[in-house]
Design a protein around this motif. Sequence first.
Motif, PDB file in Angstrom:
ATOM      1  N   ASP A 274      30.431  33.732  -4.773  1.00 54.19           N
ATOM      2  CA  ASP A 274      29.805  34.998  -4.375  1.00 54.19           C
ATOM      3  C   ASP A 274      30.797  36.156  -4.305  1.00 54.19           C
ATOM      4  O   ASP A 274      30.402  37.284  -4.045  1.00 54.19           O
TER       5      ASP A 274
ATOM      6  N   LYS B 172      20.339  27.145   3.686  1.00 46.75           N
ATOM      7  CA  LYS B 172      19.763  27.638   2.435  1.00 46.75           C
ATOM      8  C   LYS B 172      19.616  29.150   2.538  1.00 46.75           C
ATOM      9  O   LYS B 172      18.862  29.654   3.351  1.00 46.75           O
ATOM     10  N   GLU B 173      20.370  29.836   1.692  1.00 48.80           N
ATOM     11  CA  GLU B 173      20.352  31.292   1.629  1.00 48.80           C
ATOM     12  C   GLU B 173      20.451  31.703   0.165  1.00 48.80           C
ATOM     13  O   GLU B 173      20.466  30.865  -0.717  1.00 48.80           O
ATOM     14  N   SER B 174      20.586  32.997  -0.070  1.00 50.56           N
ATOM     15  CA  SER B 174      20.633  33.498  -1.445  1.00 50.56           C
ATOM     16  C   SER B 174      22.048  33.609  -2.004  1.00 50.56           C
ATOM     17  O   SER B 174      22.227  34.035  -3.132  1.00 50.56           O
ATOM     18  N   PHE B 175      23.090  33.239  -1.250  1.00 49.83           N
ATOM     19  CA  PHE B 175      24.451  33.345  -1.758  1.00 49.83           C
ATOM     20  C   PHE B 175      24.767  32.182  -2.695  1.00 49.83           C
ATOM     21  O   PHE B 175      24.090  31.159  -2.709  1.00 49.83           O
ATOM     22  N   LEU B 176      25.818  32.369  -3.472  1.00 45.10           N
ATOM     23  CA  LEU B 176      26.233  31.375  -4.460  1.00 45.10           C
ATOM     24  C   LEU B 176      27.069  30.267  -3.810  1.00 45.10           C
ATOM     25  O   LEU B 176      27.505  30.420  -2.669  1.00 45.10           O
TER      26      LEU B 176
END
Length: 134
Positions: free
Chosen positions: A32, A9-13
Amino acid sequence: MGNQLAVVKESFLPFMSITWVTENSMVAAGRDCNPMVFSYGEGKITVGAKLDQPQKKQSGNIGAMNRFKNLDKKGTDSNTATDIKTQHQNTNQVSVHTGTKNDASKVATSGLDGNLILWDLKSQEFSIQALRIA
């Protein structure tokens, strides 16, 4: 050996395509606009680095030639805050270009933007400090 689910889980698409480039590393490409390297070890997946490092833009007035290139490429001559700072405007496919999935030296990414980009993983590893392909 059974299958194991790993969640990152990260902030990238979201990604559209993932391929292994070594026994412990994979390259993912997707929404992304920037292919990313991930490593797998000790039962977990860790984020390596983005392959496309944005280039610093020149400050000051835009030259006539650059203005024409922007007009031709984007239909505008202004550099707005919405400009994408990566080579792809979208990326939906990544595949091994040179080598095998156990020892790839180059990968290719393509997208609906019409660009096909070859990434030399060995030279990228030297130029991007956080990138380690094991």
